[in-house]
Design an enzyme around this catalytic site. Sequence first.
Site, PDB file in Angstrom:
ATOM      1  N   HIS A  72      63.639  40.071  50.947  1.00 18.46           N
ATOM      2  CA  HIS A  72      64.892  40.661  52.839  1.00 18.46           C
ATOM      3  C   HIS A  72      65.758  41.419  53.202  1.00 18.46           C
ATOM      4  O   HIS A  72      66.052  42.248  52.602  1.00 18.46           O
ATOM      5  CB  HIS A  72      65.643  39.536  52.698  1.00 18.46           C
ATOM      6  N   TYR A 201      76.115  34.278  56.216  1.00 17.58           N
ATOM      7  CA  TYR A 201      77.167  33.794  55.309  1.00 17.58           C
ATOM      8  C   TYR A 201      78.570  33.572  56.449  1.00 17.58           C
ATOM      9  O   TYR A 201      78.342  34.261  57.644  1.00 17.58           O
ATOM     10  CB  TYR A 201      77.732  35.793  54.919  1.00 17.58           C
ATOM     11  N   PRO A 292      81.756  37.844  44.115  1.00 14.72           N
ATOM     12  CA  PRO A 292      80.253  37.541  44.391  1.00 14.72           C
ATOM     13  C   PRO A 292      79.940  37.611  45.844  1.00 14.72           C
ATOM     14  O   PRO A 292      79.325  37.698  45.831  1.00 14.72           O
ATOM     15  CB  PRO A 292      79.853  35.601  43.611  1.00 14.72           C
ATOM     16  N   LYS A 296      76.816  41.364  43.508  1.00  9.41           N
ATOM     17  CA  LYS A 296      77.086  43.342  42.950  1.00  9.41           C
ATOM     18  C   LYS A 296      76.397  43.270  41.093  1.00  9.41           C
ATOM     19  O   LYS A 296      76.636  43.825  40.855  1.00  9.41           O
ATOM     20  CB  LYS A 296      77.420  44.050  43.632  1.00  9.41           C
ATOM     21  N   TYR A 384      75.442  46.733  50.756  1.00  8.45           N
ATOM     22  CA  TYR A 384      74.321  45.415  50.725  1.00  8.45           C
ATOM     23  C   TYR A 384      73.150  46.013  49.997  1.00  8.45           C
ATOM     24  O   TYR A 384      72.796  45.149  48.479  1.00  8.45           O
ATOM     25  CB  TYR A 384      75.047  44.567  52.058  1.00  8.45           C
TER      26      TYR A 384
HETATM   27  P1  FAD Z   1      75.876  37.587  30.904  1.00 10.41           P
HETATM   28  O1  FAD Z   1      74.942  37.867  31.638  1.00 10.41           O
HETATM   29  O2  FAD Z   1      77.646  37.044  30.988  1.00 10.41           O
HETATM   30  O3  FAD Z   1      75.468  38.408  29.209  1.00 10.41           O
HETATM   31  C1  FAD Z   1      75.818  38.252  28.225  1.00 10.41           C
HETATM   32  C2  FAD Z   1      75.783  37.817  27.387  1.00 10.41           C
HETATM   33  O4  FAD Z   1      76.396  37.943  25.784  1.00 10.41           O
HETATM   34  C3  FAD Z   1      75.519  36.026  27.173  1.00 10.41           C
HETATM   35  O5  FAD Z   1      73.988  35.927  26.964  1.00 10.41           O
HETATM   36  C4  FAD Z   1      76.812  35.218  26.815  1.00 10.41           C
HETATM   37  O6  FAD Z   1      76.242  33.800  25.931  1.00 10.41           O
HETATM   38  C5  FAD Z   1      76.526  36.296  25.280  1.00 10.41           C
HETATM   39  N1  FAD Z   1      77.482  36.716  24.450  1.00 10.41           N
HETATM   40  C6  FAD Z   1      78.837  36.024  25.326  1.00 10.41           C
HETATM   41  N2  FAD Z   1      80.187  36.229  23.882  1.00 10.41           N
HETATM   42  C7  FAD Z   1      79.037  36.966  23.147  1.00 10.41           C
HETATM   43  C8  FAD Z   1      79.144  36.659  21.511  1.00 10.41           C
HETATM   44  N3  FAD Z   1      81.266  36.756  21.069  1.00 10.41           N
HETATM   45  N4  FAD Z   1      78.766  37.362  20.868  1.00 10.41           N
HETATM   46  C9  FAD Z   1      77.390  37.345  21.134  1.00 10.41           C
HETATM   47  N5  FAD Z   1      76.752  37.561  22.443  1.00 10.41           N
HETATM   48  C10 FAD Z   1      78.078  36.758  23.304  1.00 10.41           C
HETATM   49  N6  FAD Z   1      75.683  39.105  39.930  1.00 10.41           N
HETATM   50  C11 FAD Z   1      74.418  40.012  41.486  1.00 10.41           C
HETATM   51  O7  FAD Z   1      74.072  40.603  41.169  1.00 10.41           O
HETATM   52  N7  FAD Z   1      74.243  39.145  42.581  1.00 10.41           N
HETATM   53  C12 FAD Z   1      74.551  37.654  42.408  1.00 10.41           C
HETATM   54  O8  FAD Z   1      73.733  37.429  43.816  1.00 10.41           O
HETATM   55  C13 FAD Z   1      75.532  36.795  42.175  1.00 10.41           C
HETATM   56  N8  FAD Z   1      75.736  35.987  42.380  1.00 10.41           N
HETATM   57  C14 FAD Z   1      76.703  35.180  40.901  1.00 10.41           C
HETATM   58  C15 FAD Z   1      76.741  33.870  41.766  1.00 10.41           C
HETATM   59  C16 FAD Z   1      77.434  33.232  40.133  1.00 10.41           C
HETATM   60  C17 FAD Z   1      77.540  31.670  41.178  1.00 10.41           C
HETATM   61  C18 FAD Z   1      77.778  33.819  38.877  1.00 10.41           C
HETATM   62  C19 FAD Z   1      79.238  32.789  38.229  1.00 10.41           C
HETATM   63  C20 FAD Z   1      77.508  35.321  38.285  1.00 10.41           C
HETATM   64  C21 FAD Z   1      76.863  35.976  39.893  1.00 10.41           C
HETATM   65  N9  FAD Z   1      76.907  36.939  39.789  1.00 10.41           N
HETATM   66  C22 FAD Z   1      75.861  37.811  40.799  1.00 10.41           C
HETATM   67  C23 FAD Z   1      77.184  37.897  38.754  1.00 10.41           C
HETATM   68  C24 FAD Z   1      75.573  37.964  37.371  1.00 10.41           C
HETATM   69  O9  FAD Z   1      75.756  37.105  37.534  1.00 10.41           O
HETATM   70  C25 FAD Z   1      76.992  38.708  36.483  1.00 10.41           C
HETATM   71  O10 FAD Z   1      77.408  40.127  37.019  1.00 10.41           O
HETATM   72  C26 FAD Z   1      75.759  39.142  35.410  1.00 10.41           C
HETATM   73  O11 FAD Z   1      75.108  37.906  34.844  1.00 10.41           O
HETATM   74  C27 FAD Z   1      76.111  40.944  33.936  1.00 10.41           C
HETATM   75  O12 FAD Z   1      75.170  40.681  33.001  1.00 10.41           O
HETATM   76  P2  FAD Z   1      75.896  40.601  31.585  1.00 10.41           P
HETATM   77  O13 FAD Z   1      74.594  40.804  30.580  1.00 10.41           O
HETATM   78  O14 FAD Z   1      76.956  41.889  31.969  1.00 10.41           O
HETATM   79  O15 FAD Z   1      76.314  39.411  31.054  1.00 10.41           O
HETATM   80  C1  DHB Z   2      73.557  34.104  46.313  1.00 11.57           C
HETATM   81  C2  DHB Z   2      74.744  34.976  45.214  1.00 11.57           C
HETATM   82  C3  DHB Z   2      75.599  35.901  45.440  1.00 11.57           C
HETATM   83  O1  DHB Z   2      76.674  35.369  45.309  1.00 11.57           O
HETATM   84  C4  DHB Z   2      75.231  36.510  47.106  1.00 11.57           C
HETATM   85  O2  DHB Z   2      76.270  37.156  47.508  1.00 11.57           O
HETATM   86  C5  DHB Z   2      74.244  36.333  47.903  1.00 11.57           C
HETATM   87  C6  DHB Z   2      73.177  35.326  46.807  1.00 11.57           C
HETATM   88  C7  DHB Z   2      72.470  33.794  45.106  1.00 11.57           C
HETATM   89  O3  DHB Z   2      73.150  33.041  44.373  1.00 11.57           O
HETATM   90  O4  DHB Z   2      71.723  33.779  46.042  1.00 11.57           O
END
Ligand code: FAD
Ligand code: DHB
Length: 390
Positions: A72, A201, A292, A296, A384
């Site tokens: 995009h 948005y 979100p 990021k 972005y």
């Molecule tokens: P996580 O993905 O949370 O992974 C952590 C892992 O550790 C999990 O698998 C969990 O099960 C495991 N864990 C937890 N506790 C323990 C334990 N005690 N022992 C062993 N394992 C454990 N980010 C973006 O960049 N772009 C987006 O568009 C975006 N949209 C989002 C939309 C939503 C609705 C949400 C909720 C989040 C969004 N995010 C987005 C954020 C993104 O999903 C997170 O920042 C990302 O998952 C971080 O990755 P991580 O590996 O640090 O943590």
């Molecule tokens: C999506 C999530 C976001 O947080 C955002 O800013 C844009 C798109 C997505 O899940 O597609």
Amino acid sequence: MRTQVAIVGAGPAGLMLSHLLHRSGIDSVVVERRSREYVEQRVRAGVLEQGTVDLLREVGVSDRLDREGLVHRGIELLFDGVAHRVPMSDLTGGRAITIYGQQHVVRDLTVARLATGGRVHFDADDVTVSGVDTATPRVTFTVDGRREELVCDIVAGCDGFHGVCRDVLPRSVRQLLEREYPFGWLGILAAVPPSADELIYAHHDRGFALASLRSPTISRLYLQVDPREDLADWSDRRIWDELGIRLAHGGWSLGDGPILEKSITPMRSFVCEPMRYGRLFLAGDAAHIVPPTGAKGLNLAVHDVYVLAEAVADWYRTGSETSLDGYSATCLRRVWRVQHFSWWMTSMLHRFPGHDAFEQRLQRSQLEYVVGSPAAATTLAENYVGLPWT
Ligand code: FAD
Ligand code: DHB
């Protein structure tokens, strides 16, 4: 069990770190609380920055991303019933974002790790981390009813916001900086072709809304709601009606269809400083959360582990701790830039309960400035698509 780096959490941060370390000839073991099916199906982020895509390509995990990812080059900002395109690629020398579900990133990385003999323990209960202030930290956990102990040189806390690693930092050492927002996002995944080519948005008097997508047949949409709201009060019909109202503009209309998944997520900004204590290094959501709106979180998690993998490799290669010592400060510089951007996007686009007409006029003025001034639009665009990596 013995390994060089014990990684807690098989999210994007943990799996990418394991993969990067493997490419540098460093052994790691990943310990994950959930099942493989669960982590590969958890619907979350979808927007990959240019730097994240470049890294996935560089480390050979982009076959499916290159086939199915949707590039995009602009987004729409919608307010007062008019949509304004921010031409991100034009404003950033051709950089772009790619739409590709986080669960696909997780699946691709898991497949890559297992294909090269990587050890990933799913379904690990009662994970505990100890001895991070010694040269031989330990991670203990239970799998199949057996208690296992992993002795290592370094522990990487990649266990997300609700993990156990952050609490290993003594209270006297760590500082937690935080903002809660008075709203959350109700997110849906729906079996309906996206109604728009680019992300919309929307700032609306009834609250923020976002139209995104996952594929030519799957839409992903979000609504600002009260975080205490009960999902049971949101029937599919009510969700589609509310999205239709907030996203309405010109002759455009939103197609609806079966909702495959829905959830409500609270929104907060959070940083744990420093991101290191002794031999424990925090990365991703374990160390910081952003609202979100700037898309990021996943990208920041990938950046952290990129910096960490380089530092760990440097340490094994040279014996010098300089890079490891710089890890927290290097990451926190980007974390705070991204915190500011995510807070700014959130503040500009949401409806704040309690805001009076003065604050609403300021918000409107900011939106008009962003779509009217190439300088302001470039500020949005370059953050972005992602500022260059360190
Ligand atoms: P996580 O993905 O949370 O992974 C952590 C892992 O550790 C999990 O698998 C969990 O099960 C495991 N864990 C937890 N506790 C323990 C334990 N005690 N022992 C062993 N394992 C454990 N980010 C973006 O960049 N772009 C987006 O568009 C975006 N949209 C989002 C939309 C939503 C609705 C949400 C909720 C989040 C969004 N995010 C987005 C954020 C993104 O999903 C997170 O920042 C990302 O998952 C971080 O990755 P991580 O590996 O640090 O943590
Ligand atoms: C999506 C999530 C976001 O947080 C955002 O800013 C844009 C798109 C997505 O899940 O597609």
